[in-house]
Every structure is written in structure tokens, then in C-alpha cells.
Design an enzyme around this catalytic site. Structure first.
Site, PDB file in Angstrom:
ATOM      1  N   LYS A 174      77.433  30.911  12.130  1.00 42.62           N
ATOM      2  CA  LYS A 174      76.320  32.115  12.528  1.00 42.62           C
ATOM      3  C   LYS A 174      76.338  32.058  13.935  1.00 42.62           C
ATOM      4  CE  LYS A 174      73.379  30.369   9.754  1.00 42.62           C
ATOM      5  NZ  LYS A 174      72.389  30.180   9.009  1.00 42.62           N
ATOM      6  N   THR A 207      62.232  36.597  13.596  1.00 39.15           N
ATOM      7  CA  THR A 207      63.347  36.064  13.088  1.00 39.15           C
ATOM      8  C   THR A 207      63.264  34.944  12.164  1.00 39.15           C
ATOM      9  OG1 THR A 207      63.830  34.886  15.079  1.00 39.15           O
ATOM     10  CG2 THR A 207      64.965  37.042  14.794  1.00 39.15           C
ATOM     11  N   GLY A 209      63.418  32.769   9.166  1.00 41.09           N
ATOM     12  CA  GLY A 209      64.046  32.999   7.708  1.00 41.09           C
ATOM     13  C   GLY A 209      65.379  33.752   7.764  1.00 41.09           C
ATOM     14  N   THR A 210      65.580  33.943   9.139  1.00 36.10           N
ATOM     15  CA  THR A 210      67.012  34.768   9.205  1.00 36.10           C
ATOM     16  C   THR A 210      68.104  34.318   8.319  1.00 36.10           C
ATOM     17  OG1 THR A 210      67.452  33.889  11.232  1.00 36.10           O
ATOM     18  CG2 THR A 210      66.954  36.048  11.123  1.00 36.10           C
ATOM     19  N   GLY A 211      68.374  32.672   8.683  1.00 39.61           N
ATOM     20  CA  GLY A 211      69.372  31.848   7.868  1.00 39.61           C
ATOM     21  C   GLY A 211      69.261  32.002   6.298  1.00 39.61           C
ATOM     22  N   CYS A 212      68.182  31.653   5.958  1.00 40.31           N
ATOM     23  CA  CYS A 212      67.959  31.564   4.358  1.00 40.31           C
ATOM     24  C   CYS A 212      68.117  32.896   3.991  1.00 40.31           C
ATOM     25  CB  CYS A 212      66.159  31.279   4.252  1.00 40.31           C
ATOM     26  SG  CYS A 212      65.706  29.698   5.094  1.00 40.31           S
TER      27      CYS A 212
HETATM   28  N1  LIG Z   1      68.295  38.791  17.109  1.00 40.30           N
HETATM   29  C1  LIG Z   1      69.330  38.956  16.268  1.00 40.30           C
HETATM   30  N2  LIG Z   1      69.615  40.101  16.144  1.00 40.30           N
HETATM   31  C2  LIG Z   1      70.574  40.511  15.135  1.00 40.30           C
HETATM   32  N3  LIG Z   1      71.286  39.425  14.212  1.00 40.30           N
HETATM   33  C3  LIG Z   1      70.674  38.283  14.209  1.00 40.30           C
HETATM   34  C4  LIG Z   1      69.623  37.988  15.309  1.00 40.30           C
HETATM   35  N4  LIG Z   1      69.210  36.549  14.995  1.00 40.30           N
HETATM   36  C5  LIG Z   1      70.060  36.166  14.028  1.00 40.30           C
HETATM   37  N5  LIG Z   1      70.989  37.260  13.751  1.00 40.30           N
HETATM   38  C6  LIG Z   1      71.894  37.128  12.503  1.00 40.30           C
HETATM   39  O1  LIG Z   1      71.089  36.468  11.319  1.00 40.30           O
HETATM   40  C7  LIG Z   1      71.854  35.662  10.661  1.00 40.30           C
HETATM   41  C8  LIG Z   1      71.360  34.207  10.807  1.00 40.30           C
HETATM   42  O2  LIG Z   1      71.863  33.669  11.900  1.00 40.30           O
HETATM   43  P1  LIG Z   1      71.033  32.234  12.623  1.00 40.30           P
HETATM   44  O3  LIG Z   1      72.060  31.759  13.459  1.00 40.30           O
HETATM   45  O4  LIG Z   1      69.838  33.061  13.259  1.00 40.30           O
HETATM   46  O5  LIG Z   1      70.568  31.505  11.351  1.00 40.30           O
HETATM   47  P2  LIG Z   1      69.474  30.535  11.455  1.00 40.30           P
HETATM   48  O6  LIG Z   1      69.395  29.635  12.782  1.00 40.30           O
HETATM   49  O7  LIG Z   1      70.083  29.344  10.296  1.00 40.30           O
HETATM   50  O8  LIG Z   1      68.410  31.115  10.961  1.00 40.30           O
HETATM   51  P3  LIG Z   1      66.780  30.340  10.706  1.00 40.30           P
HETATM   52  O9  LIG Z   1      65.897  30.751  11.516  1.00 40.30           O
HETATM   53  O10 LIG Z   1      66.592  30.706   9.191  1.00 40.30           O
HETATM   54  O11 LIG Z   1      66.951  28.671  10.640  1.00 40.30           O
HETATM   55  C9  LIG Z   1      73.313  35.793  11.263  1.00 40.30           C
HETATM   56  O12 LIG Z   1      74.328  36.734  10.562  1.00 40.30           O
HETATM   57  C10 LIG Z   1      72.992  36.030  12.668  1.00 40.30           C
HETATM   58  O13 LIG Z   1      74.231  36.693  13.134  1.00 40.30           O
HETATM   59  C1  LIG Z   2      61.175  25.635   3.451  1.00 41.17           C
HETATM   60  C2  LIG Z   2      62.105  26.177   4.825  1.00 41.17           C
HETATM   61  N1  LIG Z   2      63.345  26.127   4.582  1.00 41.17           N
HETATM   62  C3  LIG Z   2      64.109  26.563   5.609  1.00 41.17           C
HETATM   63  C4  LIG Z   2      63.553  26.885   6.649  1.00 41.17           C
HETATM   64  C5  LIG Z   2      64.541  27.460   7.996  1.00 41.17           C
HETATM   65  O1  LIG Z   2      64.238  28.541   8.391  1.00 41.17           O
HETATM   66  C6  LIG Z   2      62.365  26.811   6.834  1.00 41.17           C
HETATM   67  N2  LIG Z   2      61.479  26.887   8.061  1.00 41.17           N
HETATM   68  N3  LIG Z   2      61.439  26.493   6.093  1.00 41.17           N
END
Ligand SMILES: Nc1ncnc2c1ncn2[C@@H]1O[C@H](COP(=O)(O)OP(=O)(O)OP(=O)(O)O)[C@@H](O)[C@H]1O
Ligand SMILES: Cc1ncc(CO)c(N)n1
Length: 277
Positions: A174, A207, A209-212
Site C-alpha cells: 500500500k 486516517t 483504520g485505513t489499513g484495517c
Molecule cells: N491520505 C490518503 N488519501 C487517499 N488514500 C489514502 C490516504 N492514506 C492512505 N490511503 C489509502 O488507504 C489504504 C490504506 O493504506 P495505508 O498505507 O494508510 O495503510 P496502513 O498504514 O496499514 O493503515 P493503518 O493506519 O490502519 O495502519 C491504501 O489504499 C492507501 O492508498
Molecule cells: C486493534 C487495532 N488493530 C489495528 C490497528 C492499526 O490501525 C489499530 N490501531 N488497532
């Protein structure tokens, strides 16, 4: 029976990440949501304040309860906390042969708290990557798993290739943490071809929880029978709208808007697109 999706992850008391984000996303994307809870966190938009791990025997009991009655069509893993948890999760996934496994290799929360013990990264690499249908690391996680420093698209691609060699069927590196100011571009690699999955970058601090949310949307669409590529494109569109149309919750890194796509009937005119590499 409806399409069934299960999340194997930690709880976030503030509802923006973890189990709560996953279940909301499953529901919004049209799958029946279930859970195997690995840890409880006392967490809000300002940070993680406490972590309570669930004993391995109880994690196993949650797996067994689902297997005996409502087997999922697709599953995702999120926060796994430690090596013992990875052992029981991988053992049950292998024994029960649950299909469509999405591994989100969660390591560190936005505020910097570790959600996986550092010495468990090796177990994640050896126990979970080989059984993953899709692995969805962000850039720091891909770097930790491969020891490749990622500063460019070339290195993003190299890391994806290395993760595929480690056994994952499909790799989605990502781009949320990437350097591009205008786009947030994720790379999908399936062992022979790559796709750059591009969406506009939104200027926001909401942002959490974007990854979850992205990995849960992929899981929901896999449960419904879409291909990996189609599931990822649909999930990218879903997270794009959840970030673009924010809701004001909390004082810090607020959660994404899980119902944005529903209120916009699935799209808003600014579609994400993908380019074959
Ligand atoms: N500011 C943003 N604008 C648009 N898309 C975004 C933005 N930030 C993240 N994304 C998208 O959100 C999704 C999750 O990516 P990200 O790299 O943020 O995951 P992550 O770091 O695992 O998230 P988390 O914060 O939950 O750990 C991807 O599709 C990424 O391209
Ligand atoms: C419980 C939990 N899982 C995943 C993440 C990553 O976003 C978080 N902040 N908390």
C-alpha cells in the site's frame, strides 16, 4: 446463506480500527461479519492506552466455534500481538483450510504503539505469508518483512516480489505512507504481473483504520466471489470514499467514514483506477 467474512484481529475500543472497523466494513460491503478476537486494546483517536491479550486456548475456541457452525468464505488477520498468537492462528487456519486468507501484517499503531512484538515478525513471515491469498503491508511493514528500504516505486515493486517469493499468492504494497503528494498508489503483484492501483491522496488527519478497512473490504468482496484483482479495485474505491468524506469523531487521528460509499451509492465520480505495470 449470505457471504460470510471473518476477522482475526484486535478490538479497538474507539471503533475506528481493528475488529470494529472490520465488522462495519464487512456489513457495508455486503458480507455477514464474524470475529476471532486476539487482543483487547483501550484505544482512542489519540493513541493506544492499554493492551490485554487473549489466551491462545480461547482464541482456538473461537476458531472451533466458527468451524463447527458458520465457516467463513473469506478471512483476514489484523493485530496478532505476539508469536504465541501467530502460532495458534496459523495452526487453525491450516487445519480448517479456510479459503481466501487476507493477511494484514499489522505491526505499529499510528501513535507508535507496537501491536506485534518485534521478535514475532519472523513468525509472521514464516507461518502466515505462505498461507496468504493476499498480503497487504503498508510501506514500513513491507520494509520490515523484506529488509528493503522503500523510497520509490522501483523499491515498492522489489519488496512485492520478495514477499511473493516468501509464499504469498498476491502482494499488495500500500502507498499510504509513500512520498507522492497527489496520489496514494498501491501496487498489486501476483507473481507475474503488477498493477498500480491509484487513487487521489486526500489531505486529512482522519486516517485511523485505513489499513484495517481496506483489508476488510478486500475480504468481503472475496467472500462474495470476486477475483483478487476485482476485490482490490472495489476495496480501493470503498476506502477512497471513506477517506474523502470525513466524519468528525475524536480529538486526534479520527476514523474513516465507513458509510460514505453507501450514502453515495458506491461512487462519487472520482473513480480510482489501475494501470498494468
Ligand atoms: N491520505 C490518503 N488519501 C487517499 N488514500 C489514502 C490516504 N492514506 C492512505 N490511503 C489509502 O488507504 C489504504 C490504506 O493504506 P495505508 O498505507 O494508510 O495503510 P496502513 O498504514 O496499514 O493503515 P493503518 O493506519 O490502519 O495502519 C491504501 O489504499 C492507501 O492508498
Ligand atoms: C486493534 C487495532 N488493530 C489495528 C490497528 C492499526 O490501525 C489499530 N490501531 N488497532
Amino acid at each position: 446463506m449470505p457471504a460470510r467474512a471473518a476477522t482475526i484481529a484486535g478490538s479497538d475500543s474507539s471503533g475506528g480500527a481493528g475488529i470494529q472497523a472490520d465488522i462495519k466494513t464487512f456489513q457495508e460491503c455486503g458480507a455477514y461479519g464474524m470475529s476471532v478476537i486476539t487482543a483487547l486494546t483501550a484505544q482512542n483517536t489519540l493513541g493506544v492506552h492499554d493492551v490485554h491479550r487473549i489466551p491462545a486456548a480461547h482464541i482456538a475456541a473461537q476458531f472451533d466455534a466458527l468451524e463447527d457452525d458458520v465457516r467463513p468464505d473469506a478471512v483476514k488477520t489484523g493485530m496478532l500481538a505476539d508469536g504465541q498468537t501467530i502460532n495458534i492462528v496459523s495452526e487453525r487456519l491450516v487445519t480448517y483450510r479456510w479459503p481466501n486468507i487476507v493477511v494484514d501484517p499489522v505491526m505499529i499503531a499510528k501513535g507508535g504503539t507496537a501491536l506485534l512484538e518485534k521478535n514475532a515478525v519472523e513468525q509472521l513471515r514464516t507461518h502466515l505469508l505462505p498461507i496468504a491469498t493476499v498480503v497487504t503491508p503498508n510501506i514500513p511493514e513491507a520494509a520490515a518483512l523484506t529488509s528493503i528500504a522503500i523510497h520509490s516505486r522501483i523499491e515498492q515493486f522489489e519488496a512485492a516480489k520478495r514477499l511473493h517469493e516468501l509464499g504469498a499468492g498476491h502482494v499488495l504494497v500500500k502507498g499510504g505512507h509513500g512520498p507522492d503528494k497527489d496520489y496514494s498508489t498501491d501496487l498489486l503483484y501476483d507473481g507475474s504481473e503488477g498493477w498500480w492501483i491509484e487513487g487521489p491522496r486526500h489531505d486529512t488527519i482522519r486516517t485511523h483504520g485505513t489499513g484495517c478497512t481496506l483489508s476488510s473490504a478486500i475480504t468481503a468482496y472475496l467472500a462474495k466471489g470476486y477475483s483478487v484483482l476485482d476485490s482490490i479495485i472495489k476495496a480501493k474505491q470503498y476506502i477512497h470514499m471513506a477517506i474523502k468524506y470525513p466524519i468528525a469523531v475524536g480529538k486526534g487521528h479520527g476514523p474513516v467514514n465507513h458509510w460514505a460509499a453507501r450514502t453515495l451509492n458506491g461512487r462519487d465520480g472520482s473513480l480510482c483506477h489501475y494501470i498494468k505495470s
